[in-house]
Design a protein around this motif. Structure first.
Motif, PDB file in Angstrom:
ATOM      1  N   LEU A  67      -1.225  -1.724   9.706  1.00 48.70           N
ATOM      2  CA  LEU A  67      -1.804  -2.674   8.759  1.00 48.70           C
ATOM      3  C   LEU A  67      -1.965  -2.132   7.345  1.00 48.70           C
ATOM      4  N   TRP A  68      -2.300  -0.852   7.196  1.00 46.32           N
ATOM      5  CA  TRP A  68      -2.653  -0.344   5.870  1.00 46.32           C
ATOM      6  C   TRP A  68      -2.520   1.165   5.843  1.00 46.32           C
ATOM      7  N   VAL A  69      -2.324   1.727   4.680  1.00 47.61           N
ATOM      8  CA  VAL A  69      -2.321   3.175   4.513  1.00 47.61           C
ATOM      9  C   VAL A  69      -2.876   3.489   3.136  1.00 47.61           C
ATOM     10  N   ASP A  70      -3.741   4.523   3.079  1.00 49.89           N
ATOM     11  CA  ASP A  70      -4.399   4.830   1.801  1.00 49.89           C
ATOM     12  C   ASP A  70      -5.104   6.176   1.936  1.00 49.89           C
ATOM     13  N   HIS A  71      -5.687   6.610   0.832  1.00 49.78           N
ATOM     14  CA  HIS A  71      -6.554   7.781   0.875  1.00 49.78           C
ATOM     15  C   HIS A  71      -7.695   7.498   1.858  1.00 49.78           C
ATOM     16  N   HIS A  72      -8.222   8.546   2.468  1.00 49.72           N
ATOM     17  CA  HIS A  72      -9.192   8.397   3.556  1.00 49.72           C
ATOM     18  C   HIS A  72     -10.299   7.405   3.221  1.00 49.72           C
ATOM     19  N   GLN A  81       4.166   9.559   0.565  1.00 53.48           N
ATOM     20  CA  GLN A  81       5.148   8.638   1.138  1.00 53.48           C
ATOM     21  C   GLN A  81       6.057   9.363   2.138  1.00 53.48           C
ATOM     22  N   LYS A  82       6.428  10.586   1.805  1.00 54.79           N
ATOM     23  CA  LYS A  82       7.266  11.365   2.719  1.00 54.79           C
ATOM     24  C   LYS A  82       6.555  11.588   4.050  1.00 54.79           C
ATOM     25  N   LYS A  83       5.261  11.906   4.002  1.00 47.03           N
ATOM     26  CA  LYS A  83       4.494  12.118   5.233  1.00 47.03           C
ATOM     27  C   LYS A  83       4.364  10.814   6.032  1.00 47.03           C
ATOM     28  N   VAL A  84       4.200   9.694   5.334  1.00 48.65           N
ATOM     29  CA  VAL A  84       4.114   8.403   6.029  1.00 48.65           C
ATOM     30  C   VAL A  84       5.428   8.097   6.728  1.00 48.65           C
ATOM     31  N   ARG A  85       6.547   8.386   6.066  1.00 42.60           N
ATOM     32  CA  ARG A  85       7.854   8.156   6.694  1.00 42.60           C
ATOM     33  C   ARG A  85       7.980   8.964   7.981  1.00 42.60           C
ATOM     34  N   GLU A  86       7.552  10.216   7.926  1.00 44.64           N
ATOM     35  CA  GLU A  86       7.630  11.066   9.116  1.00 44.64           C
ATOM     36  C   GLU A  86       6.757  10.506  10.237  1.00 44.64           C
ATOM     37  N   PHE A  87       5.561  10.059   9.877  1.00 46.95           N
ATOM     38  CA  PHE A  87       4.684   9.459  10.882  1.00 46.95           C
ATOM     39  C   PHE A  87       5.309   8.200  11.476  1.00 46.95           C
ATOM     40  N   LEU A  88       5.922   7.360  10.641  1.00 45.68           N
ATOM     41  CA  LEU A  88       6.473   6.095  11.113  1.00 45.68           C
ATOM     42  C   LEU A  88       7.613   6.293  12.107  1.00 45.68           C
ATOM     43  N   ARG A  89       8.427   7.313  11.871  1.00 46.43           N
ATOM     44  CA  ARG A  89       9.514   7.575  12.822  1.00 46.43           C
ATOM     45  C   ARG A  89       8.945   7.867  14.212  1.00 46.43           C
ATOM     46  N   ALA A 146       0.835  -1.204   0.000  1.00 51.17           N
ATOM     47  CA  ALA A 146       0.000   0.000   0.000  1.00 51.17           C
ATOM     48  C   ALA A 146       0.866   1.249   0.000  1.00 51.17           C
ATOM     49  N   PHE A 147       1.924   1.233   0.790  1.00 50.27           N
ATOM     50  CA  PHE A 147       2.844   2.369   0.843  1.00 50.27           C
ATOM     51  C   PHE A 147       3.481   2.623  -0.523  1.00 50.27           C
ATOM     52  N   GLY A 148       3.879   1.543  -1.205  1.00 54.66           N
ATOM     53  CA  GLY A 148       4.523   1.684  -2.502  1.00 54.66           C
ATOM     54  C   GLY A 148       3.620   2.279  -3.561  1.00 54.66           C
ATOM     55  N   SER A 149       2.294   2.218  -3.351  1.00 58.74           N
ATOM     56  CA  SER A 149       1.337   2.758  -4.328  1.00 58.74           C
ATOM     57  C   SER A 149       1.004   4.219  -4.076  1.00 58.74           C
ATOM     58  N   LEU A 150       1.472   4.791  -2.976  1.00 60.22           N
ATOM     59  CA  LEU A 150       1.147   6.176  -2.649  1.00 60.22           C
ATOM     60  C   LEU A 150       1.948   7.157  -3.500  1.00 60.22           C
ATOM     61  N   PRO A 151       1.425   8.355  -3.726  1.00 63.10           N
ATOM     62  CA  PRO A 151       2.213   9.409  -4.370  1.00 63.10           C
ATOM     63  C   PRO A 151       3.428   9.755  -3.512  1.00 63.10           C
ATOM     64  N   LYS A 152       4.488  10.196  -4.143  1.00 64.54           N
ATOM     65  CA  LYS A 152       5.734  10.475  -3.423  1.00 64.54           C
ATOM     66  C   LYS A 152       5.555  11.468  -2.268  1.00 64.54           C
ATOM     67  N   PRO A 153       4.790  12.565  -2.440  1.00 70.06           N
ATOM     68  CA  PRO A 153       4.615  13.486  -1.302  1.00 70.06           C
ATOM     69  C   PRO A 153       3.966  12.797  -0.096  1.00 70.06           C
ATOM     70  N   ASP A 190      -4.017  15.622   5.462  1.00 70.48           N
ATOM     71  CA  ASP A 190      -5.442  15.940   5.465  1.00 70.48           C
ATOM     72  C   ASP A 190      -6.298  14.822   4.887  1.00 70.48           C
ATOM     73  N   ASP A 191      -5.777  14.099   3.895  1.00 71.62           N
ATOM     74  CA  ASP A 191      -6.629  13.194   3.134  1.00 71.62           C
ATOM     75  C   ASP A 191      -6.259  11.720   3.258  1.00 71.62           C
ATOM     76  N   TYR A 192      -5.228  11.390   4.017  1.00 71.89           N
ATOM     77  CA  TYR A 192      -4.777   9.989   4.078  1.00 71.89           C
ATOM     78  C   TYR A 192      -4.879   9.458   5.508  1.00 71.89           C
ATOM     79  N   ARG A 193      -5.107   8.156   5.598  1.00 69.21           N
ATOM     80  CA  ARG A 193      -5.257   7.507   6.898  1.00 69.21           C
ATOM     81  C   ARG A 193      -4.455   6.210   6.937  1.00 69.21           C
ATOM     82  N   ALA A 194      -3.883   5.941   8.093  1.00 71.93           N
ATOM     83  CA  ALA A 194      -3.268   4.640   8.364  1.00 71.93           C
ATOM     84  C   ALA A 194      -4.229   3.842   9.232  1.00 71.93           C
TER      85      ALA A 194
END
Length: 712
Positions: free
Chosen positions: A86-91, A29-37, A20-27, A68-72
């Motif tokens: 478990l998952w990450v995607d648009h809301h 993905q950057k926000k997901v990385r920040e959240f994961l840390r 799911a992460f690999g399918s996200l737009p690059k911007p 604003d528009d994505y949820r884990a």
């Protein structure tokens, strides 16, 4: 992250999250990385707002805002200190994914399982009903505990009990946990329950399962197939940098057992294309280097047949190991190892290989044949040399007279052998005069040096990939490298993929595998539709098990579904090329590979597609597949061995090229012709099974009979 927090929480990630992460737009993905840390450092951080959604079936699932528009989607059990991502995607898509999901611990096998409960209920309700006496349920003879014991969740038992046909089972592939579907498929194929449990890696003691204890469940192999505990930021970032390379982290329980077992002697692992043999071999090397042979001077040899594959394996091992453990694993293909070993041992011969012999040596061969009996063709002498004289190590007339000729079509009397031998003797004398050895003789000399103790090697273990393409003399050499003992040899291969015409016998090489042979049976690469089409190409072909036995594809299956291979025939080459170009443009060119039977035809397709404006990246002996390079990949069927792509185009599938007419024309008799055709079928099988999702087969003029006879 403080030590106290590290000991307090367990942060795990579900394997599908990376996809799911690999399918996200690059911007994003950057926000997901920040959240994961932040999430990994302290999942209870006040800035992380876990939201419980009343419409979710599973009360342990939460959503977390990422932008604003994505949820884990996070697993947060009521008890314990486990947090699962478990998952990450648009809301909207994330909410839809989570709404139907249930995340539970299987009470029999102790695995954490995620499945879609509502959809499963709907599927069960949609199954056609019939009187029990007319269409009995597929698994009616098994108790509920038996089904749960192979991974079927209790809540999905009504669904499973409703199946009366294999089509219904296959239609529920997305509703069932992977292990459950895998086990049910084996049962449907007639496998006994104990054998199914063994194939699933469940043959050990039943775990003591405590309901709701997710932390204990995370440490079981059945959960490690889909969950990884994140121990440090560096490991997490490496996973996010290559989110689709899940092979680095997740192993099937049956694979993990092979990797981490203490073998009492040589072990052989067989498996069809896509079953993860090379992955298991690489993880075995990593395990030995990290856990077993930990002294700096310890060395593990990882060898295979081709230079390209050895290079790929070496680069992939760099992703599994680093530092001192990585330095303990040497990766080199077998011919390069032989050349290096003999050179350092003072060997004063050069080494040459068919068909790339020096011109002078080819002349020597022709002269030797000209001096022999005219009743035999050049093709006969070539086959006799490659299939009898060299494999049997014949250096004298008496050796040749006594040598078995199993598989050779033409019977020879003792007198005929005496007449023929001078041809081979003359050729050997010419090689000696030029101080030249062919590859098999060089291997034989290297083995002799090791057995005589005139030279030694430092290896504690040897791992062999693509064993089916290494000749028996190669395994005699490998056996001579180190004495038999625990963890000495780990050998993986598949006779169905033998594309160099060598049938190996481990027993004849002095390698005893009795009681230490295992089989991988699930294809994780291709769809079931592609697998079936590929396997059909080998129907009627005798395939050996690398040790004088017979192998089969019984129980070999794929868990993925997709479109059947598309076969297109065209009147002209130009029309075929245009159809190929349309197919390439309709998908990701970088994840598509065109394969053709010969180098010359690869060049023709390359040039024509380039003229149509497509970017092309050629894979050759000198040029590996570089994921950073744009464009359609093109390669020969031989060159794609060991690689994989989302889409594969088998181009030029004509009657003249598939099987290769010029190769068949060189056969000296019907037996040799049959061997060549089997080899050609194996090559086609290899090309087809490089595809993960889609196969297009094209031709111009008269198509191959293999296509018109195929059942798609």
């Amino acid at each position: 992250m403080t030590t106290a927090l590290a000991n307090k929480f367990r942060v795990a990630i579900f394997d599908d999250f990376f996809e799911a992460f690999g399918s996200l737009p690059k911007p994003q993905q950057k926000k997901v990385r920040e959240f994961l840390r932040k999430f990994r450092a302290n999942p209870t951080d006040r800035s992380i707002n876990y939201e419980k959604i009343s419409t979710f079936i599973d009360p342990n699932l939460r959503t977390v805002r990422i932008g604003d528009d994505y949820r884990a989607i996070v697993l947060r059990p009521e008890a314990g200190n486990v947090y699962g991502l478990l998952w990450v995607d648009h809301h909207d898509e994330a909410m839809q994914w989570a709404a139907r999901k249930r995340c539970t611990i299987n009470p029999e096998i102790g695995a954490i399982q995620i499945y879609d409960l509502v959809e499963a209920d709907e599927t069960a309700a949609a199954q056609p009903t019939a009187p029990a006496y007319q269409v009995p349920a597929m698994f009616s003879r098994l108790a509920d505990a038996d089904l749960v014991g192979i991974g079927v969740p209790w809540e999905l038992l009504p669904l499973v009990r409703s199946f009366t046909t294999i089509e219904q089972l296959e239609g529920a592939v997305r509703q069932l946990p992977a292990m459950a579907y895998e086990g049910l498929k084996f049962l449907a194929d007639g496998e006994p329950l104990p054998d199914v449990r063994d194939a699933l890696g469940l043959s050990g003691p039943t775990p003591d399962v405590v309901p709701g204890d997710f932390e204990a469940a995370l440490h079981r192999d059945t959960s490690k197939q889909h969950f990884v505990i994140i121990e440090d930021d560096e490991a997490l970032q490496a996973m996010l940098d290559a989110p689709l390379e899940k092979w680095r982290v997740f192993l099937h329980p049956s694979q993990r057992q092979l990797v981490e077992r203490k073998w009492s002697g040589p072990a052989r692992v067989l498996g069809g294309a896509g079953t993860g043999k090379t992955v298991v071999a690489m993880h075995r090397a990593a395990y030995l280097a990290r856990e077993v042979y930990t002294v700096d001077r310890d060395r593990i040899l990882f060898t295979t047949f081709t230079a390209n594959l050895a290079e790929d394996i070496s680069q992939n091992l760099d992703k599994l190991l680093e530092g001192a453990p990585r330095k303990r694993v040497e990766v080199i293909h077998i011919d390069a190892w032989v050349a290096r070993f003999l050179k350092t041992s003072g060997y004063d011969y050069s080494i040459a290989y068919w068909p790339d012999l020096p011109a002078t040596t080819k002349t020597d061969w022709e002269n030797a044949i000209a001096s022999g009996p005219a009743a035999f063709s050049e093709a006969f002498f070539r086959e006799e040399w490659e299939r009898v004289v060299q494999p049997r190590g014949c250096v004298s007339e008496e050796d040749y007279i006594k040598a078995p000729r199993a598989g050779r079509g033409e019977r020879l009397s003792r007198g005929q052998r005496k007449d023929i031998w001078p041809v081979f003797e003359a050729y050997r004398n010419a090689l000696e005069t030029r101080r030249l050895k062919e590859g098999p003789d060089a291997m034989r000399d290297a083995a002799s040096l090791l057995r005589s103790r005139k030279a030694s090697v430092p290896y504690k273990a040897v791992i062999v990939d693509e064993a089916q393409d290494i000749p028996t003399i190669g395994f005699e050499l490998i056996r001579a490298m180190l004495p038999e003992g625990p963890n000495d040899l780990f050998i993986v291969g598949d006779g169905h993929q033998r594309i160099y015409g060598r049938q190996v016998s481990l027993g004849k090489a002095g390698i005893r595998i009795v009681g230490r042979s295992r089989r991988l049976r699930v294809n994780y690469r291709t769809t079931e539709q592609i697998r079936r089409f590929a396997v059909a190409q080998l129907e009627g072909v005798h395939v050996d098990d690398l040790d004088d036995g017979r192998d089969s594809v019984k129980g070999y299956l794929s868990l993925m579904k997709g479109p059947a291979p598309t076969v297109l025939s065209h009147a002209t080459f130009a029309a075929e090329v245009e159809a190929i170009a349309q197919f390439v443009r309709a998908g990701a060119a970088e994840r598509t590979c065109l394969v053709a039977r010969t180098k010359s035809w690869v060049t023709k397709y390359h040039d024509e597609l380039d003229a149509l404006g497509l970017t092309i990246h050629a894979i050759t002996r000198q040029t590996r597949d570089d994921s950073s390079k744009p464009g359609l990949r093109v390669a020969t069927m031989h060159r794609v061995k060991g690689l994989e792509f989302d889409r594969v185009i088998v181009a030029g599938a004509t009657a003249e090229l598939l099987p290769l007419g010029s190769a068949l024309a060189r056969a000296s008799d019907d037996a040799a012709r049959e061997d060549i055709e089997h080899q050609e079928r194996a090559l086609f099988y290899v090309a087809l099974t490089r595809a993960r999702r889609e196969v297009l087969i094209t031709s111009h003029g008269k198509p191959s009979a293999w296509l018109t006879a195929a059942k798609i």
